[in-house]
Design a protein around this motif. Structure first.
Motif, PDB file in Angstrom:
ATOM      1  N   GLY A 164     -70.474  24.348  -5.752  1.00 57.62           N
ATOM      2  CA  GLY A 164     -70.055  25.976  -5.304  1.00 57.62           C
ATOM      3  C   GLY A 164     -69.894  25.345  -3.875  1.00 57.62           C
ATOM      4  O   GLY A 164     -69.750  24.718  -3.784  1.00 57.62           O
ATOM      5  N   ASN A 175     -71.125  31.382   2.214  1.00 63.10           N
ATOM      6  CA  ASN A 175     -69.600  30.533   2.538  1.00 63.10           C
ATOM      7  C   ASN A 175     -68.826  31.433   3.627  1.00 63.10           C
ATOM      8  O   ASN A 175     -69.441  32.789   3.864  1.00 63.10           O
ATOM      9  CB  ASN A 175     -68.973  31.380   1.133  1.00 63.10           C
ATOM     10  CG  ASN A 175     -69.560  30.804   0.112  1.00 63.10           C
ATOM     11  OD1 ASN A 175     -70.499  29.566  -0.152  1.00 63.10           O
ATOM     12  ND2 ASN A 175     -69.025  31.380  -1.299  1.00 63.10           N
ATOM     13  N   ASN A 233     -73.107  27.681  -6.550  1.00 62.50           N
ATOM     14  CA  ASN A 233     -74.325  27.208  -7.528  1.00 62.50           C
ATOM     15  C   ASN A 233     -75.499  26.704  -7.971  1.00 62.50           C
ATOM     16  O   ASN A 233     -76.666  27.167  -8.530  1.00 62.50           O
ATOM     17  CB  ASN A 233     -73.503  26.845  -9.180  1.00 62.50           C
ATOM     18  CG  ASN A 233     -74.180  26.937 -10.312  1.00 62.50           C
ATOM     19  OD1 ASN A 233     -74.189  27.536 -10.591  1.00 62.50           O
ATOM     20  ND2 ASN A 233     -73.757  25.643 -11.206  1.00 62.50           N
ATOM     21  N   GLN A 267     -68.303  21.124  -3.836  1.00 62.08           N
ATOM     22  CA  GLN A 267     -67.878  22.360  -4.210  1.00 62.08           C
ATOM     23  C   GLN A 267     -67.664  22.352  -5.845  1.00 62.08           C
ATOM     24  O   GLN A 267     -68.135  23.688  -6.885  1.00 62.08           O
ATOM     25  CB  GLN A 267     -66.442  23.206  -3.402  1.00 62.08           C
ATOM     26  CG  GLN A 267     -67.051  22.702  -1.619  1.00 62.08           C
ATOM     27  CD  GLN A 267     -65.961  23.976  -1.104  1.00 62.08           C
ATOM     28  OE1 GLN A 267     -65.416  24.634  -1.557  1.00 62.08           O
ATOM     29  NE2 GLN A 267     -65.613  23.413   0.154  1.00 62.08           N
ATOM     30  N   THR A 268     -67.302  21.033  -5.549  1.00 63.51           N
ATOM     31  CA  THR A 268     -66.572  20.971  -7.131  1.00 63.51           C
ATOM     32  C   THR A 268     -68.016  20.777  -7.981  1.00 63.51           C
ATOM     33  O   THR A 268     -68.117  21.740  -9.017  1.00 63.51           O
ATOM     34  CB  THR A 268     -65.834  20.127  -7.205  1.00 63.51           C
ATOM     35  OG1 THR A 268     -64.479  19.485  -6.945  1.00 63.51           O
ATOM     36  CG2 THR A 268     -65.539  19.465  -8.937  1.00 63.51           C
ATOM     37  N   SER A 321     -73.053  24.366 -15.914  1.00 67.88           N
ATOM     38  CA  SER A 321     -71.723  23.310 -16.039  1.00 67.88           C
ATOM     39  C   SER A 321     -71.677  22.647 -16.742  1.00 67.88           C
ATOM     40  O   SER A 321     -72.559  21.547 -16.299  1.00 67.88           O
ATOM     41  CB  SER A 321     -71.845  23.361 -14.362  1.00 67.88           C
ATOM     42  OG  SER A 321     -70.669  22.538 -13.937  1.00 67.88           O
ATOM     43  N   ASN A 326     -61.803  27.129 -17.757  1.00 68.99           N
ATOM     44  CA  ASN A 326     -63.191  26.826 -17.604  1.00 68.99           C
ATOM     45  C   ASN A 326     -63.976  28.127 -18.988  1.00 68.99           C
ATOM     46  O   ASN A 326     -65.475  27.348 -19.012  1.00 68.99           O
ATOM     47  CB  ASN A 326     -63.892  27.774 -16.390  1.00 68.99           C
ATOM     48  CG  ASN A 326     -63.047  27.791 -14.987  1.00 68.99           C
ATOM     49  OD1 ASN A 326     -63.717  27.490 -14.944  1.00 68.99           O
ATOM     50  ND2 ASN A 326     -62.188  28.742 -14.263  1.00 68.99           N
ATOM     51  N   THR A 341     -63.987  30.229  -0.894  1.00 72.00           N
ATOM     52  CA  THR A 341     -64.499  29.506  -1.090  1.00 72.00           C
ATOM     53  C   THR A 341     -65.692  29.812  -2.329  1.00 72.00           C
ATOM     54  O   THR A 341     -66.070  31.348  -2.081  1.00 72.00           O
ATOM     55  CB  THR A 341     -66.059  28.995   0.457  1.00 72.00           C
ATOM     56  OG1 THR A 341     -65.476  28.646   1.646  1.00 72.00           O
ATOM     57  CG2 THR A 341     -66.876  27.873  -0.310  1.00 72.00           C
ATOM     58  N   PRO A 342     -65.911  29.277  -2.906  1.00 71.20           N
ATOM     59  CA  PRO A 342     -66.549  29.077  -4.361  1.00 71.20           C
ATOM     60  C   PRO A 342     -67.611  29.930  -4.554  1.00 71.20           C
ATOM     61  O   PRO A 342     -67.908  29.545  -3.350  1.00 71.20           O
ATOM     62  CB  PRO A 342     -66.671  27.859  -5.726  1.00 71.20           C
ATOM     63  CG  PRO A 342     -66.342  26.584  -4.347  1.00 71.20           C
ATOM     64  CD  PRO A 342     -65.113  27.182  -3.170  1.00 71.20           C
ATOM     65  N   LYS A 343     -67.897  30.656  -5.166  1.00 71.59           N
ATOM     66  CA  LYS A 343     -69.904  31.265  -5.359  1.00 71.59           C
ATOM     67  C   LYS A 343     -70.308  30.271  -5.555  1.00 71.59           C
ATOM     68  O   LYS A 343     -70.591  28.681  -6.125  1.00 71.59           O
ATOM     69  CB  LYS A 343     -69.806  32.522  -6.868  1.00 71.59           C
ATOM     70  CG  LYS A 343     -71.710  32.484  -6.838  1.00 71.59           C
ATOM     71  CD  LYS A 343     -71.629  33.645  -7.645  1.00 71.59           C
ATOM     72  CE  LYS A 343     -72.587  34.125  -8.155  1.00 71.59           C
ATOM     73  NZ  LYS A 343     -72.783  34.788  -9.267  1.00 71.59           N
TER      74      LYS A 343
END
Length: 557
Positions: A151, A156, A165, A147-148, A185, A494, A161-163
């Motif tokens: 994403g 999901n 990538n 996730q880090t 990123s 960010n 939960t992150p989108k």
């Protein structure tokens, strides 16, 4: 490297168990062991905690990665003893100008431990497998690093939960893998070097897919395959042989079909001895050949006795975290700043941390580009702390403070001693502290991740050399650990992550550090150089600032 993640509700075991393990196992080793292993073909290294899993994809802690790194390799690695990225399973890599398409030219002739061939299809099978995780695997305690770096998932199941990538992985040909992401990123290409994204045999993945991680309340049960040697197969210089949890030992054996230089010692044993004193005495007795996280007070003593005690370069941070979701008083900036003023960080560094340690003024060490002198400083002042608490209407503040037991970390040599000093500092300022000791793995790591500790000690050893790997780890988005939601602050953190120009990226990190120390989500305490010890008869590996030692380099004199 993150020190969190692994769920469960097991209670702490007695500290004397470490001594019993040393005594019992030492006698076997001196006699060559129950399988005829002699001293010259078995290297025993003591860590401070048990691994959480033998599958690095499910982990995020250093004790686990120390073990898995010997068996698994990622597309990119770091040079021995340094933080420069070099070829791993990919000999070369490149990206398009936007940083969204990454092409990996893979090594040829590489085999997995189970005999399967390594190729581009194997790379894509791994990335697609992680991307399609469901259920408990989407819990951040299980899939933190995915996730880090990448994403979320193909679908999901939680709004927090992150989108995603990650976009796709394509085997362009047998030896060329192309990974695409939706947006550039700062986590790439560094993320491709992580153990959590190390490559497994496609045959292993089929076994993994048939087993599920499960969760009940805060307790996570890891899949069976990850808790024993058997199905797991990487490409590293060692392969898993056994995990004897009763004796707190993981045993690996040399992989004779390894593509690179073969391991010099046949058998590699990682043993858990959860006290520094126990590890030191085991080295002196010859029961082990090396151990990590040497107490600062023992470095010169051991060197004087003829042991080798190299010190790693500084690449870590110790901090006191604050969970605003656990204690509403922490939502008041005056209270957070009062705690920052109350803690005597100079004394902590002087009395508890190794020579070369420094007081931290922000959430990254001064060896990382983006560190700045422009941040707000919080000098030690009990009177200032009292005044701020009075302004906040919290003169009778009561707060729970968690600290870990049965563990030593690179940034945190003696957790209980550090806690006692900090407790004393806070109580001088009028804050009533309720101690809450918890066993490191899994109780402490779970509790802090879930935001169950109002105050807690944690830290971080960087995964790769980029400022976002520090500040982005904690403050890129809302998390239970910190319990606050400040979109402006998240935007500042960010801002540099998608900046292609190096100078602009560093400037953005500097601005983020200023914003963070104005907000004070927690208190950065120190950065320090951790030491690692080896026996007199050992040719040690190159020590790594990332704590990524390769034990295949080890031999006996």
């Amino acid at each position: 490297m993150r020190i969190l993640k692994s769920r469960g509700a097991r209670m702490a075991t007695a500290a004397v168990a470490a001594t019993l393990v040393v005594t019992a196992c030492g006698s076997d080793r001196d006699k060559g062991g129950d399988e005829g292993k002699g001293k010259d073909d078995t290297f025993v290294f003591a860590g401070a905690g048990d691994p959480a899993s033998l599958d690095p994809a499910l982990a995020s802690d250093g004790e686990t990665f120390r073990v898995t790194r010997q068996a698994f390799e990622a597309l990119i690695e770091h040079e021995p003893g340094g933080s420069k990225m070099v070829g791993g399973l990919a000999e070369k890599w490149s990206s398009n100008p936007e940083g969204t398409v990454w092409t990996f030219n893979l090594r040829q002739g590489v085999k997995f431990h189970d005999g399967e061939a390594f190729n581009a299809a194997a790379v894509c099978a791994n990335y697609d497998y992680w991307f399609n995780w469901k259920g408990t695997y989407q819990n951040s305690a299980v899939s933190y690093y995915w996730q880090t770096i990448m994403g979320g998932f193909a679908k999901n199941e939680d709004k927090e939960t992150p989108k995603a990538n990650y976009k796709s992985c394509t085997a362009k040909d047998e030896n060329t893998a192309v990974i695409e992401v939706n947006e550039p990123s700062a986590q790439l290409p560094g993320g491709f070097s992580l153990q959590a994204l190390a490559i497994h045999s496609p045959k292993s993945l089929k076994t993994f897919a048939s087993q599920e991680a499960t969760a009940k309340d805060d307790a996570i049960t890891y899949p069976k395959y990850s808790q024993e040697a058997g199905a797991l197969a990487g490409t590293g210089p060692y392969k898993y042989k056994s995990w004897n949890k009763g004796n707190k030992e993981v045993t690996l054996e040399r992989f004779d079909d390894y593509w690179g230089e073969k391991a010099k010692v046949k058998n590699l044993v990682f043993r858990t001895i959860d006290t520094e004193e126990g590890r030191r005495d085991a080295l002196r007795a010859g029961d082990i050949d090396g151990y990590d996280l040497v107490s600062p007070a023992d470095v010169k003593t051991l060197e004087g006795e003829g042991f080798q005690v190299p010190t790693r370069d500084v690449f870590n941070l110790l901090y006191v975290g604050m969970s605003q979701g656990k204690n509403p008083a922490l939502k008041k900036p005056e209270v957070r700043k009062a705690i920052a003023h109350a803690l005597d960080r100079e004394n902590l560094v002087k009395t508890q941390l190794p020579e070369g340690a420094k007081v931290a003024t922000q959430f990254m060490p001064d060896t990382i580009a983006g560190h700045t002198d422009k941040v707000a400083k919080y000098e030690h002042s009990t009177e200032k702390a009292k005044s701020l608490l009075k302004d906040a209407g919290e003169e009778n503040l009561k707060i729970e403070f968690c600290y870990p037991t049965e563990v030593t970390r690179p940034y945190m040599p003696n957790p209980q001693d550090l806690f006692e000093l900090m407790k004393n500092d806070l109580e001088k300022a009028g804050i009533k502290v309720t101690p809450k000791p918890l066993k490191w793995n899994p109780d402490y790591t779970d509790a802090t991740e879930a935001g169950a500790c109002a105050l807690h000690m944690l830290g971080w050893t960087g995964d790769f050399n980029d400022g976002f790997n520090f500040i982005g780890t904690w403050f890129a988005a809302k998390s239970k650990q910190w319990g606050f939601d400040d979109k402006k602050l998240f935007e500042a953190v960010n801002a540099g992550s998608k900046e292609g120009d190096p100078a602009a990226r560093v400037a953005a990190y500097e601005a983020a550090n200023v914003a963070l120390m104005d907000y004070v989500p927690g208190v950065p305490i120190s950065s320090s150089p951790p030491a690692i010890a080896f026996g007199k008869n050992v040719n040690p590996p190159k020590v790594s600032p990332l704590t990524q030692e390769n034990f295949a380099e080890v031999s006996f004199k």
